[in-house]
Write a protein that holds these residues in place. Structure first.
Motif, PDB file in Angstrom:
ATOM      1  N   LYS A 247     -13.270 -10.882  -3.457  1.00 38.25           N
ATOM      2  CA  LYS A 247     -13.410  -9.621  -4.165  1.00 38.25           C
ATOM      3  C   LYS A 247     -13.502  -9.932  -5.657  1.00 38.25           C
ATOM      4  CE  LYS A 247     -10.714  -5.397  -3.845  1.00 38.25           C
ATOM      5  NZ  LYS A 247      -9.726  -4.811  -2.980  1.00 38.25           N
ATOM      6  N   LYS A 248     -14.239  -9.130  -6.399  1.00 35.63           N
ATOM      7  CA  LYS A 248     -14.417  -9.388  -7.824  1.00 35.63           C
ATOM      8  C   LYS A 248     -13.079  -9.506  -8.551  1.00 35.63           C
ATOM      9  CE  LYS A 248     -17.431  -7.851 -11.570  1.00 35.63           C
ATOM     10  NZ  LYS A 248     -18.360  -6.798 -11.987  1.00 35.63           N
TER      11      LYS A 248
ATOM     12  N   GLU B  60     -18.517  -9.334  -0.933  1.00 36.95           N
ATOM     13  CA  GLU B  60     -17.075  -9.214  -0.711  1.00 36.95           C
ATOM     14  C   GLU B  60     -16.721  -9.144   0.780  1.00 36.95           C
ATOM     15  OE1 GLU B  60     -15.251  -5.934  -2.845  1.00 36.95           O
ATOM     16  OE2 GLU B  60     -13.663  -5.847  -1.325  1.00 36.95           O
TER      17      GLU B  60
ATOM     18  N   ASP C  72     -19.671  -7.920  -5.388  1.00 37.07           N
ATOM     19  CA  ASP C  72     -19.414  -6.683  -4.655  1.00 37.07           C
ATOM     20  C   ASP C  72     -20.147  -6.659  -3.321  1.00 37.07           C
ATOM     21  OD1 ASP C  72     -17.855  -5.882  -6.745  1.00 37.07           O
ATOM     22  OD2 ASP C  72     -19.493  -4.816  -7.754  1.00 37.07           O
TER      23      ASP C  72
END
Lengths: 291, 413
Positions: free
Chosen positions: B379-380, B279, B276
């Protein structure tokens, strides 16, 4: 340079100072009451961060970690006092200093073995992610929470020490332990509790710092240096001194960062040097005190 | 005092035994110097301190490079041994360790060092003693004529190459750029690289903040950086400084206002602070395991590393350890041994492809000409697995044009 920027800078200085205050407080209480210079304070700060992270992931909530880690590590501190430090009371000040210095190496190395020497992410609690619009700029919610929590802890500590019977015994014990024993107070138990409190405060500082920095085995070494500087500026053993000096250092770092950012770390040492030249006992210290 | 006491207690028998043992030792070199003498490579790296994670990966990969050569019978029948030393990220410590490696352990070459100042210290020692040194630190001052020697090689990317590649991907004409820079050689070199690249692109510099090396708190720099209102924030620092600086910038909501760009995006620091925080952060790299989709060398390197390390993947700085030691051993293979002039000559002529495609050391300054990757942290939700950290935005093929010219570095052309 506009005013809102300076106010934002002040605010980040206060948030920085809040963590300094919490860590310096534990150091100064233990020195003031026990005469022990705890060199393992930074390592216990780091252990606190790891414990908080571990408990938070175990329970699924940051708040349990924040509550339980200081209690657990505080209890661990009491164990250290009971098993190790207790044997060194009455001896020269260097002995507990060397003991805790060695202990800090053991703790750091132990964490390296258990959790590895890489950093571990410590996520900010979901309720406090993001920034708050203060009208003049944005400020991280989490840092505002840290300021508030530290204020509450300070208030609770002050009330306990000044307004309760336990506080009275603690203050009297720091002034003259022999008389306290004559009066029938088990001073050993008081010291046990004080050392536990000091270590618990270090752990609380560690948990609070976790979401702001990456958690790694070396995170305590810098903190120890900072806590010592704050303690020396405020006066060894002085609680008010730790609070005032912590905020002073935080704000100085922050304001210097605005004008000469590369000097931001040096400023606290410069501040310490100036204070020592003018008031060798520190701002709120007592002259000639040997604890 | 006690020493003299114990000395007098030495019996005639032990003295005689000692004498004959040392006589045997003296006789050794005459018998030896044979083909079976091991080849020793010194490897100073900061195993303790803020760059420990990167250093440990370097060691693992360097050991792999040695193992692969030994498995194939070594070099001219001689086994290779890696002597790892902790330089503690300290120039003095590194100089002492390197001197020991040369004088006491009699190493045939030195590879390693991660930090710019430490690399300079190691180079000072090796240069003075005429020992080959392959640096795997990102700083490239040792390639400039004043610090260079014919024994000095630089396997790592340099600030000029990475910042140019990253700037090409992220900056456009008229963009406003602010810099947060670690106040030491690495940061200064990266800043210089970025400013040069942004001037060429036509982006505007709106401010620079230098922060002390190894700072834990970056909050005090954030209000001022935000007030500069840049489109892009370049954070030029290394190791944990990178993790802490990006984390705190994100806490202050920096990413809502501007893009965060770093000269070198670090695998281990991305792991240390999580998806996060990173990102969307873009940065350069020498290596990323995901390159295996487009490079056979990367696939082979990944497979060898996985086999030797229980399925783990190699990291960026790990790859430097592998190619640094690997290129040196390849040159020794060509030279047929450890004769220094022959190995230097072989390194200068070497064309190698160990992790990601063709590389060679440029003749004038011994900088490795190689490809530069530009990565973006995923991004996760876009990650295909726990190792799927980055998307490859660019893979610029290596060429001499990427480097500062030989004459600019002060070399005769």
């Amino acid at each position: 340079m506009d005013l809102s920027l300076i106010i934002m800078q002040l605010l980040s200085g206060i948030a920085l100072g809040a963590v300094l205050v919490i860590t310096a407080l534990g150091l100064t209480i233990v020195f003031g009451m026990l005469g022990v210079v705890n060199f393992a304070h930074g390592a216990l700060f780091m252990i606190g961060a790891y414990a908080g992270l571990y408990l938070a992931s175990l329970t699924g909530s940051f708040w349990w970690g924040l509550l339980l880690a200081p209690i657990l590590i505080g209890a661990f501190g009491m164990l250290i006092e009971f098993v190790l430090i207790r044997r060194l009371y009455g001896r020269s000040i260097d002995d507990p200093l060397l003991l805790t210095f060695g202990l800090s190496y053991i703790l750091v190395e132990g964490v390296r073995i258990v959790f590895g020497s890489d950093g571990i992410p410590f996520p900010t609690p979901p309720q406090l992610i993001g920034v708050l619009d203060l009208g003049i700029g944005f400020f991280p919610r989490y840092r505002l929470f840290v300021i508030a929590l530290v204020a509450v802890v300070l208030l609770a500590l002050w009330l306990t020490l000044e307004k309760t019977r336990i506080g009275l015994i603690v203050r009297a014990g720091a002034r003259d332990p022999t008389i306290m024993q004559v009066l029938g107070v088990d001073i050993g138990r008081v010291w046990l509790a004080i050392f536990g409190l000091g270590v618990g405060l270090a752990a609380l500082g560690g948990v609070l710092a976790g979401p702001m920095r990456s958690v790694n085995p070396e995170m305590g070494s810098l903190v120890l240096a900072e806590a010592f500087v704050v303690t020396v500026i405020g006066g060894l053993g002085s609680i008010v001194g730790a609070v005032v000096a912590g905020l002073m250092v935080g704000i100085s770092i922050s304001l210097v960062a605005l004008f000469a950012p590369e000097m931001a770390t040096i400023v606290m040492f410069a501040l310490m040097a100036v204070v020592l030249l003018i008031r060798p006992q520190g701002l709120f210290g007592v002259r000639g005190r040997t604890a | 005092m006690s020493k003299t006491g114990s000395m007098s207690k030495i019996s005639r028998r032990t003295a005689l035994a000692g004498l004959s043992a040392s006589a045997a030792l003296l006789a050794m070199p005459r018998l030896g110097r044979a083909a079976d003498e091991t080849i020793r490579i010194g490897f100073p790296t900061p195993l303790t301190g803020p760059f420990a994670a990167e250093a440990r990966d370097q060691v693992k990969c360097a050991e792999l490079a040695v193992k692969l050569v030994n498995d194939k019978g070594g070099i001219g029948g001689r086994k290779v041994e890696l002597l790892v030393r902790d330089d503690k990220l300290n120039a003095g410590e590194a100089a002492t360790r390197t001197l020991e490696l040369i004088e006491k352990d009699k190493v045939h070459a030195v590879v390693g060092a991660l930090s710019s100042a430490v690399q300079l210290a190691v180079n000072e020692v090796t240069r003075a003693r005429g020992v080959i040194y392959v640096s795997i630190s990102q700083s490239d001052t040792i390639n400039e004529a004043k610090d260079f020697s014919k024994y000095t090689f630089h396997e790592a990317l340099n600030p000029h190459m990475t910042t140019a590649a990253v700037a090409r991907q992220t900056l456009k004409k008229g963009m406003k750029v602010a810099h947060l820079v670690a106040d030491y050689a690495y940061g200064h070199e990266m800043l210089r690289g970025f400013k040069r690249a942004q001037a060429a692109i036509g982006a505007d510099n709106v401010g620079e903040i230098l922060h002390p090396f190894g700072a834990a708190d970056y909050s005090t720099f954030m209000p001022r950086l935000m007030s500069m209102r840049p489109d892009v924030l370049c954070i030029s620092n290394f190791g944990r400084d990178q993790a802490n600086a990006i984390k705190q910038a994100v806490d202050f909501g920096v990413k809502q206002q501007m893009k965060i760009v770093v000269p070198v995006i670090l695998h281990n620091q991305r792991l240390a602070v999580g998806p996060d925080v990173f990102e969307g952060v873009v940065g350069g790299a020498n290596y990323y395991w995901g390159l295996e989709a487009q490079s056979k060398s990367a696939a082979a390197f990944n497979a060898a590393f996985k086999a030797a390390n229980g399925g783990a993947i190699p990291t960026d700085y790990g790859a430097y350890g592998y190619s640094g030691v690997g290129s040196l051993l390849a040159a020794m293979q060509t030279a047929g041994g450890t004769d220094i002039d022959k190995v230097v000559d072989a390194l200068e002529k070497l064309q190698y492809d160990l992790t990601k495609g063709p590389q060679h050391y440029r003749k004038c300054d011994h900088q490795s000409v190689q490809s530069v990757l530009v990565l973006e942290s995923k991004k996760k939700s876009a990650m295909g697995g726990e190792n799927d950290l980055f998307a490859i935005l660019a893979n610029d093929t290596g060429s001499d044009d990427m480097l500062r010219s030989c004459s600019e570095l002060g070399h005769a052309t």
